[in-house]
Enzyme design. Structure first.
Site, PDB file in Angstrom:
ATOM      1  N   GLY A 159      92.017 -72.813  -1.487  1.00  0.00           N
ATOM      2  CA  GLY A 159      91.784 -72.859  -2.935  1.00  0.00           C
ATOM      3  C   GLY A 159      90.460 -72.172  -3.241  1.00  0.00           C
ATOM      4  N   ALA A 244      85.129 -81.358   2.947  1.00  0.00           N
ATOM      5  CA  ALA A 244      86.118 -81.757   1.932  1.00  0.00           C
ATOM      6  C   ALA A 244      86.034 -83.268   1.677  1.00  0.00           C
ATOM      7  CB  ALA A 244      87.497 -81.322   2.385  1.00  0.00           C
ATOM      8  N   ARG A 245      86.843 -84.031   2.392  1.00  0.00           N
ATOM      9  CA  ARG A 245      86.780 -85.493   2.299  1.00  0.00           C
ATOM     10  C   ARG A 245      86.951 -86.049   3.706  1.00  0.00           C
ATOM     11  NH1 ARG A 245      84.730 -84.907  -1.917  1.00  0.00           N
ATOM     12  NH2 ARG A 245      85.336 -85.720  -3.954  1.00  0.00           N
ATOM     13  N   GLU A 274      82.805 -93.383   4.504  1.00  0.00           N
ATOM     14  CA  GLU A 274      81.477 -93.036   4.012  1.00  0.00           C
ATOM     15  C   GLU A 274      80.794 -94.217   3.327  1.00  0.00           C
ATOM     16  OE1 GLU A 274      81.880 -88.968   2.649  1.00  0.00           O
ATOM     17  OE2 GLU A 274      80.387 -89.426   1.123  1.00  0.00           O
ATOM     18  N   HIS A 292      76.848 -85.882   2.706  1.00  0.00           N
ATOM     19  CA  HIS A 292      77.648 -85.420   1.552  1.00  0.00           C
ATOM     20  C   HIS A 292      76.801 -84.593   0.575  1.00  0.00           C
ATOM     21  CE1 HIS A 292      81.558 -86.425  -0.793  1.00  0.00           C
ATOM     22  NE2 HIS A 292      81.111 -85.214  -1.089  1.00  0.00           N
TER      23      HIS A 292
HETATM   24  C1  GLV Z   1      82.145 -83.585  -4.187  1.00  0.00           C
HETATM   25  O1  GLV Z   1      82.441 -83.993  -3.119  1.00  0.00           O
HETATM   26  C2  GLV Z   1      83.060 -83.272  -5.220  1.00  0.00           C
HETATM   27  O2  GLV Z   1      84.270 -83.512  -5.069  1.00  0.00           O
HETATM   28  O3  GLV Z   1      82.618 -82.759  -6.260  1.00  0.00           O
END
Ligand code: GLV
Length: 348
Positions: A159, A244-245, A274, A292
């Site tokens: 993306g 990402a996550r 997290e 993060h």
């Molecule tokens: C940060 O992790 C966001 O999704 O903006």
């Protein structure tokens, strides 16, 4: 206080011009403290508001929406990822959900690259080595890393952010492999001179890449997308980068792969639970751990705050909303008809 204004709960302090824009339109509740709002306080402060501007540090689920009550019209997330919000619950209640894509693409792509270089070239190990007084003289075998230039970079989720990471790889003369939910990019989307190849499967990408960088949102489909099996498919000595996550990776499986020396290293900005770390992760020297920081630049956070505020203001005024996650809740006749956020392939 102008009680005719709609009320907005700002869950924590955000940078200008966010608050300034919000105060013009809303009676703003909260936004003073630079820490996540405790659940109990969130449930209490949300009662009767028309809008919420939240961050990924707060979970906005059906309980919060119901505590807010029937006036709640918009939940504006100051983040591109919105896995902290129960979007189906919002949609079922006719509540608009918005997010902040685009403005954090470059910052997040830069951070992915910071991790790629830091891990492959052992930057943090070198820093510690010098600080701890071990650096006596140049040595031909000291802290040897791997060459990034010319390596193959695998991007999972092509993306906005994935593409920004891939564009930067042009400077390193890299082959880029990618997987993308919507299939191959069109030739117009590929920059001149870029060697980008869409892989038919994630497995193929993992088997062929020297560095794998994750750029998918967290959904039911992407939770533990990279587990024991996928890690075993990666090239011996390859690097895994995650901006990402956290839950996209099975962190326990990753720790095992690193402990056993199957991977060359990992660069992580996000974690499965997290801010907790899986046991053993912080003992590994070939892992770079960041708290993060994907969108953490002064310019980016200010743009995110501005966009989150503009999303909330437009939604409450019934104007065109810059970035809507659930456009199906908008009236068909135009009012509030923002473009769909389309963040299926890119978190920061
Ligand atoms: C940060 O992790 C966001 O999704 O903006």
């Amino acid at each position: 206080m102008d009680t005719n204004k709609p009320r907005l709960l700002l869950t924590r302090r955000i940078p200008q011009p966010g608050p300034e824009l919000l105060h013009e339109v809303f009676e703003v509740v909260g936004g003073e403290a630079d820490e996540a709002l405790e659940r109990a306080a969130l449930l209490e402060r949300v009662v009767g508001v028309d809008a919420i501007l939240c961050l990924l540090s707060e979970t906005i689920d059906a309980q919060v929406m119901d505590a807010a009550g029937p006036c709640l019209r918009v939940i504006s997330n100051m983040a591109v990822g919105y896995d902290n919000i129960d979007v189906p619950a919002a949609t079922a209640r006719g509540i608009i959900v918005t997010n902040t894509p685009d403005v954090l693409t470059d910052a997040t792509a830069d951070l992915a690259w910071a991790l790629i270089l830091a891990v492959a070239r052992r930057v943090l190990e070198g820093d510690r080595f010098v600080r701890e007084g071990h650096f006596r003289a140049w040595s031909p075998f000291m802290l040897l890393g791997r060459l990034v230039a010319g390596a193959t970079l695998g991007i999972v989720g092509m993306g906005r952010i994935g593409q920004a990471v891939a564009r930067r790889a042009l400077g390193w003369n890299m082959k880029v492999l990618y997987v993308r939910q919507r299939g191959p990019l069109s030739s117009q989307e590929i920059p001149p001179g870029a060697d980008w190849e869409c892989c038919a499967t994630l497995e193929e990408l993992l088997a062929r890449s020297d560095i794998v960088s994750l750029h998918v949102p967290l959904t039911d489909k992407t939770r533990h997308l990279i587990g024991e099996r996928e890690l075993a498919l990666m090239k011996p000595g390859a690097f895994l980068i995650n901006t990402a996550r956290g839950p996209v990776i099975d962190e326990a499986a990753l720790v095992r792969a690193l402990q056993e020396g199957r991977l060359g290293g990992a660069g992580l900005d996000v974690y499965e639970r997290e801010p907790e770390l899986t046991e053993g992760l912080d003992e590994l020297l070939n892992v770079v751990l960041l708290p993060h920081l994907g969108s953490a630049t002064v310019e980016t956070r200010s743009r995110m705050a501005e966009l989150a505020a503009r999303n909330a203001v437009a939604a409450i005024r019934g104007e065109r909303i810059p970035h809507v996650v659930n456009p199906e809740v908008l009236p068909r006749s135009g009012g509030g008809g923002g473009k769909p956020a389309g963040t299926r392939e890119g978190n920061g």
